[in-house]
Design a protein around this motif. Structure first.
Motif, PDB file in Angstrom:
ATOM      1  N   LYS A 268       0.830  -1.206   0.000  1.00 22.17           N
ATOM      2  CA  LYS A 268       0.000   0.000   0.000  1.00 22.17           C
ATOM      3  C   LYS A 268       0.867   1.259   0.000  1.00 22.17           C
ATOM      4  CE  LYS A 268      -3.993  -2.091   2.342  1.00 22.17           C
ATOM      5  NZ  LYS A 268      -4.833  -2.075   3.560  1.00 22.17           N
ATOM      6  N   TYR A 269       1.975   1.177   0.735  1.00 22.91           N
ATOM      7  CA  TYR A 269       2.894   2.324   0.753  1.00 22.91           C
ATOM      8  C   TYR A 269       3.430   2.585  -0.650  1.00 22.91           C
ATOM      9  CZ  TYR A 269       7.201   4.971   1.508  1.00 22.91           C
ATOM     10  OH  TYR A 269       8.196   5.907   1.420  1.00 22.91           O
ATOM     11  N   GLN A 271       2.254   1.548  -3.578  1.00 23.24           N
ATOM     12  CA  GLN A 271       1.240   1.761  -4.608  1.00 23.24           C
ATOM     13  C   GLN A 271       0.474   3.074  -4.432  1.00 23.24           C
ATOM     14  OE1 GLN A 271      -1.220  -1.734  -4.325  1.00 23.24           O
ATOM     15  NE2 GLN A 271       0.439  -3.128  -4.919  1.00 23.24           N
ATOM     16  N   ASP A 272       0.263   3.498  -3.200  1.00 27.03           N
ATOM     17  CA  ASP A 272      -0.604   4.654  -2.948  1.00 27.03           C
ATOM     18  C   ASP A 272       0.096   5.814  -2.227  1.00 27.03           C
ATOM     19  OD1 ASP A 272      -2.766   3.208  -4.044  1.00 27.03           O
ATOM     20  OD2 ASP A 272      -3.150   2.243  -2.113  1.00 27.03           O
ATOM     21  N   CYS A 273       0.711   5.505  -1.082  1.00 29.78           N
ATOM     22  CA  CYS A 273       1.283   6.553  -0.244  1.00 29.78           C
ATOM     23  C   CYS A 273       2.470   7.239  -0.917  1.00 29.78           C
ATOM     24  CB  CYS A 273       1.698   5.958   1.106  1.00 29.78           C
ATOM     25  SG  CYS A 273       2.559   7.105   2.213  1.00 29.78           S
ATOM     26  N   ALA A 276       1.691   9.472  -3.942  1.00 22.74           N
ATOM     27  CA  ALA A 276       1.020  10.708  -3.513  1.00 22.74           C
ATOM     28  C   ALA A 276       2.026  11.693  -2.920  1.00 22.74           C
ATOM     29  CB  ALA A 276      -0.074  10.385  -2.505  1.00 22.74           C
ATOM     30  N   ASN A 291      -3.815  15.736  -0.001  1.00 23.31           N
ATOM     31  CA  ASN A 291      -4.214  14.414  -0.481  1.00 23.31           C
ATOM     32  C   ASN A 291      -3.186  13.362  -0.071  1.00 23.31           C
ATOM     33  OD1 ASN A 291      -5.737  12.492  -2.325  1.00 23.31           O
ATOM     34  ND2 ASN A 291      -3.710  12.479  -3.287  1.00 23.31           N
ATOM     35  N   THR A 295      -3.967  10.203   2.243  1.00 33.23           N
ATOM     36  CA  THR A 295      -3.738   8.871   1.681  1.00 33.23           C
ATOM     37  C   THR A 295      -2.845   8.034   2.582  1.00 33.23           C
ATOM     38  OG1 THR A 295      -3.998   9.664  -0.594  1.00 33.23           O
ATOM     39  CG2 THR A 295      -2.800   7.599  -0.285  1.00 33.23           C
ATOM     40  N   CYS A 296      -1.736   8.611   2.997  1.00 34.15           N
ATOM     41  CA  CYS A 296      -0.782   7.860   3.817  1.00 34.15           C
ATOM     42  C   CYS A 296      -1.351   7.555   5.203  1.00 34.15           C
ATOM     43  CB  CYS A 296       0.523   8.635   3.933  1.00 34.15           C
ATOM     44  SG  CYS A 296       1.411   8.789   2.359  1.00 34.15           S
ATOM     45  N   GLU A 299      -3.965   4.717   4.709  1.00 29.55           N
ATOM     46  CA  GLU A 299      -3.398   3.440   4.270  1.00 29.55           C
ATOM     47  C   GLU A 299      -2.402   2.845   5.257  1.00 29.55           C
ATOM     48  OE1 GLU A 299      -4.331   1.745   1.789  1.00 29.55           O
ATOM     49  OE2 GLU A 299      -5.063   3.029   0.173  1.00 29.55           O
TER      50      GLU A 299
END
Length: 472
Positions: A268-269, A271-273, A276, A291, A295-296, A299
């Motif tokens: 998740k870190y 892919q997303d955090c 961002a 954002n 997000t972080c 997640e």
């Protein structure tokens, strides 16, 4: 030792000679039954209104204290509480303490960590003297900033770390004008937690203002900054959000997540955090950074922190009572507020200042580069961490210091951690190179001086003395 009236007289005489066109004004007023000294600083337009020797907290005979407000703008009242050093106040250095948040009061540090009095490890509703208070060796200034925090009140124009710095500089300008005996003393800035943002930025701003003063492009009083100390700081979100995962799995006390959970959080870190945060760093917009922060948190930080542990001391269960919150109800007593000159009901960490910073995505912005610049400037820097803190954990702090760029970076990074002792007793591990020291403090949560007061006083004293850490 300077008395308040001799200080005021010296202030007026100094400005009458140096700046005949600018006249500082002194007066006295009674408000709500409280006697205030009022000082108006012509150069900055700042106004000070304070009480002398309230008898609250610091009861050591002969040690002066002053508490009240700096007006750093229209309807902008910033609370301060100043304590002279218990030893040699006429020659001792000056240190500023700031708690983090953003939007948390520095009365936390004063009463729970390193101030003249404490409720730690005692029973009852009245504090006792703290033998390990940092005003044992320094004149200590505690400030509630930004406006709206603690006892501070009025209009809050600070919406980020960068916009908060000028107000603290202005406060110090008025402080020096009111108390000119401290002008040429060595000055140290010490902070924690969100101080990983405040510390580098405020120190850098002070240094830039000093340069402008020296070049004659700015009128002001030089802040003789010699030391910066930050414990359990939030410096760089890319490194420290990742450290939430690593530390939760491998900390020295107990695993908070399983290996499979660590793998899931790491995905998740990545892919997303991290993407961002990269967008925040590249664009710099408030929207992108807010954002990234959301997000972080959603997640990584939020889910892990829901476990049954205290994020400020993972050895304890959630809502651990140490250090005790007794001081809050103490400061909210009307009789205490009257004595110290407070004009606002105390709020430890109110929402309003925090939300202003959140709206600009300030939390998601890195101050690692600024920290490197400050270390390069040649002041003594201490980065330290309690090894039981989760929220700004030692794994993240060590990841940050490994990326600080300065002349001795290679030497610092190749050095092994050595035992750090106080009177022969090991309290942690440390390393040092050039002007940078790192200290990992054993058996300490987020507020290191609350858990290890003797070790904290030693580290503080060495750093403010412009010395690298060393064992005793």
């Amino acid at each position: 030792m300077f008395g308040i009236y001799s200080l005021l007289a010296l202030t007026l005489a100094t400005f009458a000679i140096a700046s005949p066109a600018l006249v500082d004004r002194r007066s006295f007023e009674v408000k709500n039954g409280v006697n205030y000294t009022v000082f108006e600083h012509a150069a900055t337009g700042a106004k000070l209104s304070f009480v002398t020797n309230s008898g609250v907290c610091e009861t050591t005979p002969g040690v002066n204290q002053f508490s009240g407000y700096f007006s750093v703008g229209t309807n902008m009242n910033m609370w301060f509480w100043f304590f002279e050093a218990r030893n040699s106040p006429s020659t001792a250095p000056l240190a500023l303490w700031l708690n983090g948040g953003p939007g948390c009061s520095s009365m936390i540090g004063l009463f729970q960590e390193n101030g003249p009095c404490t409720f730690n490890n005692i029973q009852g509703s009245t504090p006792v003297l703290n033998p390990n208070s940092w005003n044992s060796v320094a004149n200590m200034l505690y400030v509630d900033q930004p406006i709206g925090t603690g006892f501070s009140f009025g209009t809050d124009n600070a919406t980020s770390t960068v916009t908060a710095a000028p107000f603290v500089w202005k406060l110090l300008q008025a402080f020096y004008a009111q108390f000119p005996t401290y002008e040429n003393r060595n000055f140290g800035l010490f902070t924690e937690s969100y101080g990983g943002h405040y510390g580098p930025e405020f120190a850098s701003y002070f240094e830039s203002q000093n340069t402008a003063i020296a070049q004659g492009t700015l009128s002001g009083i030089t802040i003789p900054l010699v030391a910066l100390g930050i414990n359990n700081g939030w410096f760089d979100p890319k490194l420290q959000y990742k450290a939430y995962i690593d530390y939760s799995l491998t900390n020295p006390y107990r695993s908070l997540i399983t290996s499979s959970q660590a793998t899931s959080f790491t995905n998740k870190y990545n892919q997303d955090c991290l993407p961002a945060l990269n967008t925040c760093a590249s664009s710099g917009t408030n929207t992108a950074c807010e954002n990234a922060d959301n997000t972080c948190f959603n997640e990584i930080e939020g889910p892990i922190s829901q476990g049954n542990f205290d994020v400020y001391d993972l050895r304890a269960k959630a809502n651990d009572p140490f250090p005790p919150e007794t001081y809050v109800s103490y400061l909210q007593q009307s009789s205490i507020q009257t004595k110290i000159g407070a004009q606002q009901v105390y709020q430890e960490c109110p929402d309003a200042p925090f939300f202003k910073f959140q709206a600009t995505g300030d939390d998601a912005r890195s101050f690692l580069s600024t920290l490197s610049t400050v270390v390069q400037s040649g002041i003594q820097v201490l980065i330290w961490a309690g090894d039981a803190d989760w929220i700004c954990n030692t794994a993240g702090v060590q990841a940050v210091i490994a990326q600080i760029q300065f002349a001795q970076s290679s030497q610092f990074n190749s050095a092994s951690l050595a035992p750090y002792t106080v009177n022969g007793v090991q309290v942690g591990t440390f390393k040092t190179a050039g002007k940078l020291s790192f200290l990992n403090v054993f058996n300490a949560g987020h507020e290191v001086p609350a858990y290890q007061p003797v070790a904290a006083l030693q580290a503080f004293t060495q750093t403010l003395s412009q010395k690298p850490l060393s064992s005793t």
